[in-house]
Design a protein around this motif. Structure first.
Motif, short mmCIF file in Angstrom:
data_model
loop_
_atom_site.label_atom_id
_atom_site.label_comp_id
_atom_site.label_asym_id
_atom_site.label_seq_id
_atom_site.Cartn_x
_atom_site.Cartn_y
_atom_site.Cartn_z
N UNK A 174 0.90 -1.29 0.08
CA UNK A 174 -0.32 0.05 0.11
C UNK A 174 0.97 1.60 -0.06
N UNK A 175 2.34 1.09 0.72
CA UNK A 175 2.74 2.31 0.60
C UNK A 175 3.33 2.68 -1.02
N UNK A 176 3.80 1.31 -0.96
CA UNK A 176 4.82 1.27 -2.87
C UNK A 176 3.70 1.87 -3.50
N UNK A 177 2.31 0.83 -3.84
CA UNK A 177 1.87 0.57 -4.91
C UNK A 177 0.32 2.11 -4.80
N UNK A 178 -0.38 2.32 -3.23
CA UNK A 178 -1.68 2.60 -3.69
C UNK A 178 -0.88 3.32 -2.73
N UNK A 179 -0.31 4.60 -2.41
CA UNK A 179 -0.21 5.83 -2.00
C UNK A 179 -0.62 5.81 -0.53
N UNK A 180 -0.03 5.11 -0.02
CA UNK A 180 -0.75 5.12 1.07
C UNK A 180 0.72 5.81 2.49
N UNK A 181 -0.03 5.82 3.73
CA UNK A 181 1.70 5.65 4.52
C UNK A 181 1.81 4.58 5.88
N UNK A 182 2.42 4.30 5.88
CA UNK A 182 2.40 3.36 7.65
C UNK A 182 1.60 3.63 8.23
N UNK A 183 1.24 4.86 9.03
CA UNK A 183 -0.13 4.85 9.65
C UNK A 183 -1.86 4.57 9.41
N UNK A 184 -1.07 5.07 8.29
CA UNK A 184 -2.62 5.39 7.83
C UNK A 184 -3.20 4.11 7.46
N UNK A 185 -1.75 3.01 7.47
CA UNK A 185 -2.33 1.19 6.57
C UNK A 185 -2.82 0.83 7.91
N UNK A 186 -1.94 1.16 8.95
CA UNK A 186 -2.23 0.71 10.64
C UNK A 186 -3.19 1.07 10.98
N UNK A 187 -4.21 2.02 11.08
CA UNK A 187 -5.35 2.42 11.64
C UNK A 187 -6.44 1.88 10.68
N UNK A 188 -6.07 1.99 9.59
CA UNK A 188 -7.36 1.49 8.58
C UNK A 188 -7.15 -0.15 8.99
N UNK A 189 -6.20 -0.96 8.53
CA UNK A 189 -6.21 -2.29 8.84
C UNK A 189 -6.56 -2.74 10.67
N UNK A 190 -6.12 -1.96 11.91
CA UNK A 190 -7.28 -1.80 13.12
C UNK A 190 -8.82 -2.33 12.59
N UNK A 191 -8.54 -0.76 12.17
CA UNK A 191 -10.65 -0.47 12.33
C UNK A 191 -11.10 -1.01 11.43
N UNK A 192 -10.60 -1.07 10.10
CA UNK A 192 -11.45 -2.29 9.29
C UNK A 192 -11.37 -3.23 8.81
N UNK A 193 -10.24 -3.90 8.31
CA UNK A 193 -9.89 -4.52 7.50
C UNK A 193 -9.68 -5.97 8.38
N UNK A 194 -9.19 -5.90 9.73
CA UNK A 194 -8.74 -7.21 10.64
C UNK A 194 -10.20 -7.10 11.43
N UNK A 195 -11.06 -6.92 11.29
CA UNK A 195 -12.27 -7.01 11.85
C UNK A 195 -13.38 -7.77 10.51
N UNK A 196 -13.25 -7.19 9.58
CA UNK A 196 -14.50 -7.56 8.63
C UNK A 196 -13.77 -8.81 7.62
N UNK A 197 -11.98 -9.26 8.30
CA UNK A 197 -11.37 -10.57 7.70
C UNK A 197 -11.99 -11.54 8.29
N UNK A 198 -12.37 -11.14 10.27
CA UNK A 198 -12.36 -12.20 10.97
C UNK A 198 -14.06 -12.25 10.49
#
Ligand code: ADP
Ligand code: C5P
Length: 253
Positions: A174-198
């Motif tokens: 996401x940092x290399x190809x989708x124009x994101x920051x590490x902080x942004x990726x982690x925020x989004x991961x914890x808020x939405x990506x991980x719960x939706x995966x489960x």
């Protein structure tokens, strides 16, 4: 955008479409493979490797669920840029459009596939024109979620990968190809990506015919490609047998 344009492309095409008979009608529906799994589990990698192994099959299309993210209002776009929009919930995807495009492609009808930009978080105005193929590979985190989609697949695959490996891959990508920051990726991961995966993604593994590991998966991919080739050969043999036996014309579309 570039990635999407590449993913939703007829990747190989040599001469006359061989899935059309002499009568100009499709020989059979396309063989449709659905690949689900967590974000960065390796779904695209598996799809591309299957494509490579299929070798002599003339036309294969990879159709990505990303193309079917819903269009956003300006307010929603602002939330998306602040990592406050849930792109991992099934409601984020236009499932009826996804299923109707896939159904058209499966039955060799032309269709226009939306193109999505990850950096803009938006569906673009342009679309990609596709007209069917011998094999369609669909990939997406929720590719096995919708019953209408599941009904279209001839083979259902779930890519199972450790969560820490998926997160590591996602940060890098996401940092290399989708124009994101590490902080942004982690925020989004914890808020939405991980719960939706489960809650939504992992439970769909129960619909899969095959569970493929998210790394070191060369053998699994070989077996899948062999299975697909055999299925296509059997379809072709059935068609030949029925025309030799003079079983009458094939069903008209
Ligand atoms: P997805 O489509 O599930 O989001 P990708 O196929 O794009 O995931 O893979 C995410 C990242 O992980 C990519 O950078 C890719 O190179 C890497 N990756 C995927 N599958 C493998 C694998 N089998 N071995 C090593 N790296 C892989
Ligand atoms: O390619 P991959 O399967 O990882 O794509 C799905 C992921 O893309 C989802 O987990 C979602 O969080 C993310 N996404 C995003 N921004 C968008 C659209 C989807 O981060 N605008």
């Amino acid at each position: 955008t570039t990635l999407q344009a590449t993913k939703n492309t007829v990747l190989k095409s040599h001469g006359r479409p061989p899935w059309y008979g002499e009568d100009g009608l499709p020989i059979s529906d396309a063989f449709v493979v659905g690949i689900a799994g967590g974000s960065a589990s390796g779904k695209t990698h598996v799809a591309r490797q299957i494509l490579q192994k299929l070798g002599s099959i003339p036309t294969v299309v990879i159709l990505s669920q990303d193309s079917f993210y819903k269009r956003h209002t300006p307010d929603e776009l602002a939330l998306a840029h602040a990592n406050l929009w849930d792109f991992d919930h099934p409601d984020a995807i236009d499932m009826p459009k996804f299923a109707s495009c896939l159904s058209d492609l499966k039955t060799c009808k032309q269709t226009n596939i939306p193109i999505y930009s990850f950096s803009e978080h938006q569906r673009l105005d342009e679309t990609k024109y596709l007209y069917g193929a011998a094999i369609i590979i669909t990939e997406g985190i929720l590719a096995l979620h919708d019953p209408a989609l599941r009904a279209l697949y001839d083979l259902k695959i779930f890519v199972q990968c450790d969560s820490d490996l998926m997160l590591a891959r996602r940060i890098r990508r996401d940092v290399k190809e989708r124009g994101r920051t590490v902080d942004g990726v982690l925020d989004q991961y914890l808020r939405y990506v991980k719960p939706a995966y489960d809650n939504f993604v992992l439970p769909t593994s129960r619909y899969a015919n095959i569970i493929v590991p998210g790394s070191d998966n060369g053998v699994a991919i070989d077996l899948i490609a062999t299975h697909i080739k055999r299925q296509l050969d059997e379809r072709m043999a059935t068609r030949l047998r029925s025309s030799i036996a003079g079983a009458g014309p094939l069903p008209q579309r």
